[in-house]
Write a protein that holds these residues in place. Sequence first.
Motif, PDB file in Angstrom:
ATOM      1  N   GLN A 276      -6.816  30.607  -6.021  1.00 24.20           N
ATOM      2  CA  GLN A 276      -5.856  29.528  -6.024  1.00 24.20           C
ATOM      3  C   GLN A 276      -4.474  29.483  -6.732  1.00 24.20           C
ATOM      4  OE1 GLN A 276      -7.191  27.439  -4.415  1.00 24.20           O
ATOM      5  NE2 GLN A 276      -9.439  28.502  -4.162  1.00 24.20           N
ATOM      6  N   PRO A 277      -3.521  28.719  -6.135  1.00 25.66           N
ATOM      7  CA  PRO A 277      -2.324  29.120  -6.770  1.00 25.66           C
ATOM      8  C   PRO A 277      -2.009  28.474  -7.938  1.00 25.66           C
ATOM      9  CG  PRO A 277      -1.968  28.200  -4.401  1.00 25.66           C
ATOM     10  CD  PRO A 277      -3.439  28.335  -4.879  1.00 25.66           C
ATOM     11  N   HIS A 278      -2.820  27.475  -8.377  1.00 21.99           N
ATOM     12  CA  HIS A 278      -2.732  26.791  -9.855  1.00 21.99           C
ATOM     13  C   HIS A 278      -3.506  27.615 -10.752  1.00 21.99           C
ATOM     14  CE1 HIS A 278      -5.875  25.104  -6.964  1.00 21.99           C
ATOM     15  NE2 HIS A 278      -6.793  25.061  -7.996  1.00 21.99           N
ATOM     16  N   TRP A 279      -4.448  28.463 -10.165  1.00 21.89           N
ATOM     17  CA  TRP A 279      -5.135  29.117 -11.298  1.00 21.89           C
ATOM     18  C   TRP A 279      -4.104  30.503 -11.636  1.00 21.89           C
ATOM     19  CZ3 TRP A 279      -7.909  26.925 -14.418  1.00 21.89           C
ATOM     20  CH2 TRP A 279      -8.893  25.808 -14.218  1.00 21.89           C
ATOM     21  N   GLN A 280      -3.581  31.029 -10.473  1.00 21.00           N
ATOM     22  CA  GLN A 280      -2.764  32.027 -10.750  1.00 21.00           C
ATOM     23  C   GLN A 280      -1.510  31.791 -11.541  1.00 21.00           C
ATOM     24  OE1 GLN A 280      -1.229  33.285  -6.640  1.00 21.00           O
ATOM     25  NE2 GLN A 280      -3.258  33.537  -5.854  1.00 21.00           N
ATOM     26  N   TRP A 281      -1.015  30.424 -11.598  1.00 22.92           N
ATOM     27  CA  TRP A 281       0.013  30.037 -12.372  1.00 22.92           C
ATOM     28  C   TRP A 281      -0.270  30.181 -13.769  1.00 22.92           C
ATOM     29  CZ3 TRP A 281       1.342  26.363 -15.853  1.00 22.92           C
ATOM     30  CH2 TRP A 281       2.476  26.135 -16.152  1.00 22.92           C
ATOM     31  N   ILE A 282      -1.603  29.651 -14.064  1.00 18.49           N
ATOM     32  CA  ILE A 282      -2.043  29.547 -15.365  1.00 18.49           C
ATOM     33  C   ILE A 282      -2.374  31.116 -16.130  1.00 18.49           C
ATOM     34  CG2 ILE A 282      -4.074  28.895 -16.796  1.00 18.49           C
ATOM     35  CD1 ILE A 282      -4.530  26.261 -15.007  1.00 18.49           C
ATOM     36  N   HIS A 283      -2.813  31.777 -14.876  1.00 15.05           N
ATOM     37  CA  HIS A 283      -2.974  33.212 -15.361  1.00 15.05           C
ATOM     38  C   HIS A 283      -1.816  33.788 -15.504  1.00 15.05           C
ATOM     39  CE1 HIS A 283      -4.982  37.397 -15.221  1.00 15.05           C
ATOM     40  NE2 HIS A 283      -3.861  37.646 -14.498  1.00 15.05           N
ATOM     41  N   THR A 284      -0.592  33.376 -15.172  1.00 16.03           N
ATOM     42  CA  THR A 284       0.515  34.111 -15.294  1.00 16.03           C
ATOM     43  C   THR A 284       1.336  33.694 -16.504  1.00 16.03           C
ATOM     44  OG1 THR A 284       0.770  34.747 -13.074  1.00 16.03           O
ATOM     45  CG2 THR A 284       2.785  34.945 -14.253  1.00 16.03           C
ATOM     46  N   HIS A 285       1.225  32.359 -16.508  1.00 13.99           N
ATOM     47  CA  HIS A 285       2.120  31.599 -17.628  1.00 13.99           C
ATOM     48  C   HIS A 285       1.505  31.299 -18.935  1.00 13.99           C
ATOM     49  CE1 HIS A 285       4.406  31.448 -13.689  1.00 13.99           C
ATOM     50  NE2 HIS A 285       5.478  31.609 -14.330  1.00 13.99           N
ATOM     51  N   ILE A 286       0.525  30.979 -18.819  1.00 17.16           N
ATOM     52  CA  ILE A 286      -0.329  30.322 -19.845  1.00 17.16           C
ATOM     53  C   ILE A 286      -1.527  30.986 -20.709  1.00 17.16           C
ATOM     54  CG2 ILE A 286      -1.747  28.464 -20.758  1.00 17.16           C
ATOM     55  CD1 ILE A 286      -0.477  26.761 -18.631  1.00 17.16           C
ATOM     56  N   SER A 287      -2.529  31.800 -19.950  1.00 13.47           N
ATOM     57  CA  SER A 287      -3.664  32.573 -20.685  1.00 13.47           C
ATOM     58  C   SER A 287      -4.124  33.085 -19.378  1.00 13.47           C
ATOM     59  CB  SER A 287      -4.593  31.578 -21.156  1.00 13.47           C
ATOM     60  OG  SER A 287      -5.660  32.272 -21.731  1.00 13.47           O
ATOM     61  N   PRO A 288      -4.245  34.288 -19.687  1.00 16.02           N
ATOM     62  CA  PRO A 288      -5.030  35.413 -18.523  1.00 16.02           C
ATOM     63  C   PRO A 288      -6.327  34.964 -18.407  1.00 16.02           C
ATOM     64  CG  PRO A 288      -4.041  36.877 -20.339  1.00 16.02           C
ATOM     65  CD  PRO A 288      -3.955  35.492 -20.914  1.00 16.02           C
ATOM     66  N   ILE A 289      -6.782  35.106 -17.141  1.00 19.65           N
ATOM     67  CA  ILE A 289      -8.083  34.766 -16.580  1.00 19.65           C
ATOM     68  C   ILE A 289      -8.845  35.967 -16.116  1.00 19.65           C
ATOM     69  CG2 ILE A 289      -9.538  33.304 -14.885  1.00 19.65           C
ATOM     70  CD1 ILE A 289      -7.084  31.276 -14.561  1.00 19.65           C
ATOM     71  N   ARG A 290     -10.046  36.263 -16.497  1.00 15.89           N
ATOM     72  CA  ARG A 290     -10.873  37.160 -16.260  1.00 15.89           C
ATOM     73  C   ARG A 290     -11.389  37.072 -14.831  1.00 15.89           C
ATOM     74  NH1 ARG A 290     -15.764  37.817 -20.295  1.00 15.89           N
ATOM     75  NH2 ARG A 290     -16.238  39.480 -18.869  1.00 15.89           N
ATOM     76  N   THR A 291     -11.652  38.489 -14.185  1.00 16.58           N
ATOM     77  CA  THR A 291     -11.928  38.547 -12.957  1.00 16.58           C
ATOM     78  C   THR A 291     -13.488  38.629 -12.774  1.00 16.58           C
ATOM     79  OG1 THR A 291     -10.998  40.677 -12.730  1.00 16.58           O
ATOM     80  CG2 THR A 291      -9.649  39.033 -12.136  1.00 16.58           C
ATOM     81  N   GLY A 292     -13.959  39.633 -13.421  1.00 15.37           N
ATOM     82  CA  GLY A 292     -15.171  40.397 -13.571  1.00 15.37           C
ATOM     83  C   GLY A 292     -15.884  40.579 -11.769  1.00 15.37           C
ATOM     84  N   ASN A 293     -16.979  41.051 -11.994  1.00 15.34           N
ATOM     85  CA  ASN A 293     -17.587  41.354 -10.579  1.00 15.34           C
ATOM     86  C   ASN A 293     -17.944  40.019  -9.623  1.00 15.34           C
ATOM     87  OD1 ASN A 293     -20.552  40.824 -11.059  1.00 15.34           O
ATOM     88  ND2 ASN A 293     -20.053  42.088 -12.949  1.00 15.34           N
ATOM     89  N   ILE A 294     -18.166  40.569  -8.367  1.00 16.19           N
ATOM     90  CA  ILE A 294     -18.710  39.509  -7.263  1.00 16.19           C
ATOM     91  C   ILE A 294     -19.972  38.597  -7.892  1.00 16.19           C
ATOM     92  CG2 ILE A 294     -19.978  40.960  -6.006  1.00 16.19           C
ATOM     93  CD1 ILE A 294     -18.866  39.361  -3.527  1.00 16.19           C
ATOM     94  N   GLU A 295     -20.832  39.205  -8.491  1.00 17.12           N
ATOM     95  CA  GLU A 295     -21.933  38.360  -8.743  1.00 17.12           C
ATOM     96  C   GLU A 295     -21.780  37.318  -9.844  1.00 17.12           C
ATOM     97  OE1 GLU A 295     -24.485  38.998  -7.304  1.00 17.12           O
ATOM     98  OE2 GLU A 295     -24.589  40.760  -6.528  1.00 17.12           O
TER      99      GLU A 295
END
Length: 766
Positions: A276-295
């Motif tokens: 999602q673009p909004h979560w990408q923006w938060i990940h880039t400009h505010i705080s990194p968001i973990r990704t993890g595995n598909i499960e």
Amino acid sequence: MKQRFLPLIAVIGIGVLLLWLRFPDFFQYTNSRHIEPWGDGYKAYQAIFYHIDFDTTLSHFNGMNYPYGEHVVPGACQPFFANTLKVLQRIGWDVTAYKLGLLHTFMLTGIVLAALFLYLIFKRLQLPWWYAMLSALALAAMSPQVARMVSHYGLAHPEVLPITFYLLLRWHERPHWKWSLALAAVVWFYSLIHFYYFAVLSFAIVGWVGVRWLLQKDWRSTGHYAWHGFLMLGIPFLFFYAWMLYPDPVADRNPVPWGFFHFRARDFGLFTNLSQPHWQWIHTHISPIRTGNIEEHAYIGLIGMLFMLIFIGKWVRNRFRWPLQEEGINSQYLQYLLVSGILIGIFSMGIPFTLPFGEKLLKYTGPLQQFRSIGRFAWVLYYAINIAGIYYWYQWTQKSEKKWLLILISGILLLEAYHFNKAQPIDLDDIDDWRPEMRFTDLPIDYTKYQACLPIPYYNIGSDNFWWEMKGLTGQKSLSLSMQTGLPLTAAMLTRTSLSQTLNQLQLVTPPYRIPVLLQDLPDDRPFLMLFDKERVHEFGATFTHINAHAQLLFERDWMQLYELPLESFAQRLKDQVANVQRQADTMVQMNKEWLATDSLGQWYYDDFDRYPHPDAYWGTGMLQGEMPWWNRLIDTVWKSDYTGEVTVSFWQYLNEDRSARAQITWVESDASTGTELFRQTRITRENVVLFDDNGWGLVEFNLPRQQANSRIELIVFNPDRYEGKLFLDEVLVRPTGVSLARRRPEGIWWNNRWYPQRVWETPAK
């Protein structure tokens, strides 16, 4: 009739149109290209298509783990799909030429069916048709199961929970046996696509019905609930018990697979998503968001998350009383759905087992320990939150007369669904093996001369004791060869396979030490066809480089070689190995009455544990018998040696005991006078076994540096995955790397912690 069916036709029509826009290659190349050309995805094709084309029964899959094979359910053959095509072929309606396209169509149809049944739920909840339609299409496109289309085809059916929740709604309106039997049919059908659905649907049904029983306080109707529960789940369970569980000849499947604490839902996977673009923006400009595995992912979306926050806020404000006060049968249904969905969602995160001291509770949970990927139960939460959210957003907007909010909500749903679906790497690839003149059947080889294909580098996954992953293109080529020629694979990518069978398979490919037990289980004396990667094989040291000795090269292209591997070659290579050991021993220096060494200055540490007598010792008269969860010390002493540099550590461990191969090995070196730690290293048994005997024992061997002369060394083995059970260890040896040791005995020769009795090279091949 038009008012009833036209919206349904519209949902189906729009759904198909969206699929055509999103997956155009599926409509053009669906019967000639593949979604994933390697790994789990390509293996899934092999399991399904081999069973369709070459297996002789409806219940056994012989395409992997040859000569043992596997039942079609743990073999992930999608038996309902595969057996339907087999039965149609037997009665004269042969559509197997279109099996690839039919499988792809089966998955894509699931997205449309998910939208259709979500729409039916929303209409029975009396939502406007346009709002119900847009919401249904968006939620189906954003289902976490859509992401499974990348490789886990059996799990890529987002329709299964919407169908279940629709039938539960009908049963709630009128608890009739026909709805219970319909639920039983859904459980039975989808469990024949992937057996994990039996667990997910059992949780969803028992959770919803159980919450209804508790909140309605239907104590007098307990028998009624039990009867319907038997119809819903008891009947399918009896079928699988009679067909799969009771007649299962394998008695050594792992009851506690690895992954319960690893493959679980996480907060970042439920409430954020980098598609999602909004979560990408938060990940880039505010705080990194973990990704993890598909499960770990089951993103519920902004609309579902906002509803959940409002729901919790109202709940707290109402002093923990139910905050949604609407009355009627719809509200009751959604209340049960929300409560059960949230509880199942909490379980999908591993709670309470991930809390402090909670891990110890798991051993008391019985069949719950069977679940490797509890994160999949978060799918229930995804639908529960969003179905309830869609309904209550409508109710709130009607009361506040802000009906324009519904348009905003629908827009956000559709926008997130678009970005989520588009971000999934689901497209079709063209594989060389299926092009004209590139198929294995185009080669001048008579495949009927061979009984199975042996891929090297070898791969074997499924026992939950050993995990030999597929490397390079050997996996793809061997799977293609199997699908095209009908040759089964000795390799395995299965689920809960037999431990003893796995040990036999690994013994077949590791350096010669005994005549492989598996040769006794073969149905005939035909040779193997070996697919050999002459480049990647060197990445594994000496594990596989020996196996093409005494084999006949049949074909070569680039890195790939095809060999004829006679069964007699296993005995011939063992004789070569023993002769080589004998020649080395002839050139060694006599150190004392017992020991021979290649270096007269060599120093080593050896303990045979004969001071602990045991009739089942690997060699000699004794061994170290410990407990799985204990710190079992093979070495704890000052090694009075001035040697520093790389040493080779080896010992024998009994591996034909569930999860013994998942033991941790810790080496600690410290200063003998001060106790200061100089070096520490931790390994896992399964990654360091280099040889397999035919009695369940394996040689664990690895190299590491010694830091200081006359230091204290400790070698500790324990198993954090087992709460109880015996650990058997024997014959520990520490020697300078490059220095070989030997001992001659009348009945054979001992060399570098390997024992070659005279009977070994006198044993004829099968």
